[in-house]
Design an enzyme around this catalytic site. Structure first.
Site, PDB file in Angstrom:
ATOM      1  N   ASP A  49      33.097  43.742  44.320  1.00  0.00           N
ATOM      2  CA  ASP A  49      34.365  44.436  43.710  1.00  0.00           C
ATOM      3  C   ASP A  49      34.180  44.892  42.564  1.00  0.00           C
ATOM      4  OD1 ASP A  49      37.054  45.232  44.431  1.00  0.00           O
ATOM      5  OD2 ASP A  49      37.533  44.093  42.606  1.00  0.00           O
ATOM      6  N   TYR A  54      37.527  48.933  34.725  1.00  0.00           N
ATOM      7  CA  TYR A  54      36.715  47.850  34.032  1.00  0.00           C
ATOM      8  C   TYR A  54      35.714  48.149  32.938  1.00  0.00           C
ATOM      9  CZ  TYR A  54      38.617  45.307  38.159  1.00  0.00           C
ATOM     10  OH  TYR A  54      39.250  44.587  39.220  1.00  0.00           O
ATOM     11  N   TRP A 207      42.660  38.468  44.629  1.00  0.00           N
ATOM     12  CA  TRP A 207      41.878  38.328  43.287  1.00  0.00           C
ATOM     13  C   TRP A 207      42.605  37.145  42.412  1.00  0.00           C
ATOM     14  CZ3 TRP A 207      44.689  39.423  38.617  1.00  0.00           C
ATOM     15  CH2 TRP A 207      45.893  40.221  38.958  1.00  0.00           C
ATOM     16  N   SER A 208      41.940  36.596  41.507  1.00  0.00           N
ATOM     17  CA  SER A 208      42.533  35.574  40.364  1.00  0.00           C
ATOM     18  C   SER A 208      42.829  34.395  41.264  1.00  0.00           C
ATOM     19  CB  SER A 208      43.837  36.009  39.539  1.00  0.00           C
ATOM     20  OG  SER A 208      43.804  35.198  38.679  1.00  0.00           O
ATOM     21  N   LEU A 210      41.913  31.505  40.555  1.00  0.00           N
ATOM     22  CA  LEU A 210      42.047  30.485  39.745  1.00  0.00           C
ATOM     23  C   LEU A 210      42.996  30.604  38.460  1.00  0.00           C
ATOM     24  CD1 LEU A 210      38.240  29.580  39.555  1.00  0.00           C
ATOM     25  CD2 LEU A 210      39.749  28.340  40.683  1.00  0.00           C
ATOM     26  N   ALA A 211      43.690  31.627  38.774  1.00  0.00           N
ATOM     27  CA  ALA A 211      44.841  32.286  37.981  1.00  0.00           C
ATOM     28  C   ALA A 211      44.112  32.287  36.368  1.00  0.00           C
ATOM     29  CB  ALA A 211      46.068  31.008  37.847  1.00  0.00           C
ATOM     30  N   THR A 287      30.931  33.832  34.871  1.00  0.00           N
ATOM     31  CA  THR A 287      29.861  34.535  33.949  1.00  0.00           C
ATOM     32  C   THR A 287      28.565  33.894  33.816  1.00  0.00           C
ATOM     33  OG1 THR A 287      31.083  33.011  32.244  1.00  0.00           O
ATOM     34  CG2 THR A 287      31.655  35.228  32.498  1.00  0.00           C
TER      35      THR A 287
END
Length: 328
Positions: A49, A54, A207-208, A210-211, A287
C-alpha cells in the site's frame, strides 16, 4: 499466509500486507526498502500500500524502483495508492475529476507502473459533488490505470451515497474501505459500517493495527525511543495524544494474555485485527527486517484467539463500541 477476497470482489489479497506510510522516504531509501519488501514476499505478502502524499511522492518512487530492481512479476503483486493530497496548488488536492486523473497519472509515473490494482480516495471531499468523484474513479478504471477503487476514512453515509450514484449511473462503486482499526479505535469497523458490509460487499484493508506502535508496549515506560515513529517531528503531537496513562495501563494489562499465548503484544494486536471477518487485509508497517518477521508470526496467534481469549482482551481494553437498537 492466507489470502482473502477483497470484499465481494475477485481480487485476492494477503491477510497481512505492508504499507509505506511514514517509513519510505522518511526513514528508508531504496536499498532498505528492497530488503523489507523481499522479506514480505518471502512470507507470502502480495499486497503493498502507498499514497501520493507519503513523503510527498517519494514513497511511491522508492517502492516502484525497489520492485523494479527486485525483478518481480507484476501480476504476482497487488499494489494500491491513494489520491487526495497531491501538492500545494488549489487543484492539487481533493477529489475533483481534474485531480483524480492528474494525480493518478503522476502516481503511476512515480511508481513506474502502467496500473495499480486498487486506487483509493484518501479522504472524503465535501467540496466536490459525489457524482463527479464516482465518474472520475470509473474513468480511471475504464482507462486501465486501476482495476478497483475504494475509499479511506469515509463515513458509512458517504460510502452509501457513492454506491447510490454508481447504481443510478450503472457505474462501479467502491469495493473497499481503508479505515484505522486497532484495539483502541473500533467504532467505524465494528459499528458504523455494520449495515453496509453485506449490502455493498465492502472489504476492509485496515491501517495502524499497533496504534502507531503504542500497542507494542515500547512506550510503556513513558520514554520515546529515538528510532521510533513518535520521535519524528511530524508525529510529536500524535505522541502526546496517544501516550496517556489510561492507554498505557491497558497495554500493560494485555501483556499477561500475550505471554499466555506465547506471543508479543504486537503479534496479539495484529492477530486481533485479522480475526475480524470483515477485514480483508491488515496493513502492517516496519522499518527493520526483524519487525516484519515478528509481525508475520501474528498469523500463528490467530487460531489461538478463541472466544474466551477475546473476552479476556475485551475485559482489559473495554473499547468495544456500544450497539444501538438500530444495529441489533
Amino acid at each position: 499466509m492466507q489470502y482473502k477476497n477483497l470484499g465481494r470482489s475477485g481480487l485476492r489479497v494477503s491477510q497481512l500486507s505492508y504499507g509505506a506510510w511514514v517509513s519510505f522516504g522518511n526513514q528508508l531509501d531504496v536499498k532498505e526498502a528492497k530488503t523489507l519488501l523481499q522479506c514480505c514476499r518471502d512470507h507470502g505478502v502480495n499486497f503493498f500500500d502507498n499514497a501520493e502524499v507519503y513523503a510527498n511522492g517519494r514513497a511511491e518512487e522508492i517502492m516502484g524502483q525497489a520492485i523494479r530492481e527486485l525483478g518481480w512479476k507484476r501480476s504476482d503483486l497487488v499494489i494500491s495508492t491513494k489520491i487526495f493530497w497531491g501538492g500545494q496548488g488549489p487543484n492539487d488536492k481533493g477529489l475533483s475529476r481534474k485531480h483524480i486523473v492528474e494525480g493518478t497519472k503522476a502516481s503511476l509515473k512515480r511508481l513506474d507502473m502502467d496500473y495499480v490494482d486498487v486506487i483509493y480516495c484518501h479522504r472524503p471531499d465535501p467540496s466536490t459533488p459525489m457524482e463527479e468523484t464516482v465518474r472520475a474513479m470509473n474513468h480511471v478504471i475504464d482507462h486501465g490505470w486501476a482495476f478497483y477503487w475504494g475509499t479511506s476514512e469515509w463515513s458509512a453515509q458517504q460510502i452509501t451515497e457513492a454506491w447510490a450514484v454508481a447504481g443510478r449511473l450503472d457505474l462501479v462503486g467502491p469495493v473497499v474501505e481503508q479505515p484505522e482499526y486497532n484495539l483502541l479505535s473500533r467504532h467505524k469497523v465494528e459499528l458504523e459500517y455494520l449495515p453496509i458490509y453485506n449490502t455493498y460487499g465492502l472489504g476492509l484493508t485496515t491501517w495502524s493495527p499497533l496504534a502507531s506502535g503504542v500497542l507494542t508496549g515500547k512506550y510503556n515506560k513513558g520514554i520515546i525511543p529515538p528510532d521510533s515513529r513518535f520521535a519524528l517531528d511530524n508525529y510529536k503531537n500524535l505522541a502526546t495524544r496517544s501516550l496517556q496513562d489510561e492507554v498505557l495501563l491497558k497495554v500493560n494489562g494485555l501483556k499477561p494474555i500475550a505471554d499466555e499465548l506465547d506471543a508479543t503484544l504486537a503479534q496479539l494486536a495484529i492477530a486481533w485485527c485479522a480475526s475480524n471477518p470483515n477485514v480483508s487485509s491488515v496493513i502492517t508497517g516496519a522499518t527493520k527486517e526483524n519487525q516484519i518477521v515478528e509481525n508475520m508470526k501474528a498469523l500463528e496467534v490467530l487460531p489461538k484467539l478463541t472466544p474466551d481469549v477475546l473476552e479476556k482482551i475485551e475485559a482489559i481494553v473495554q473499547t468495544k463500541p456500544k450497539h444501538s437498537e438500530s444495529y441489533r
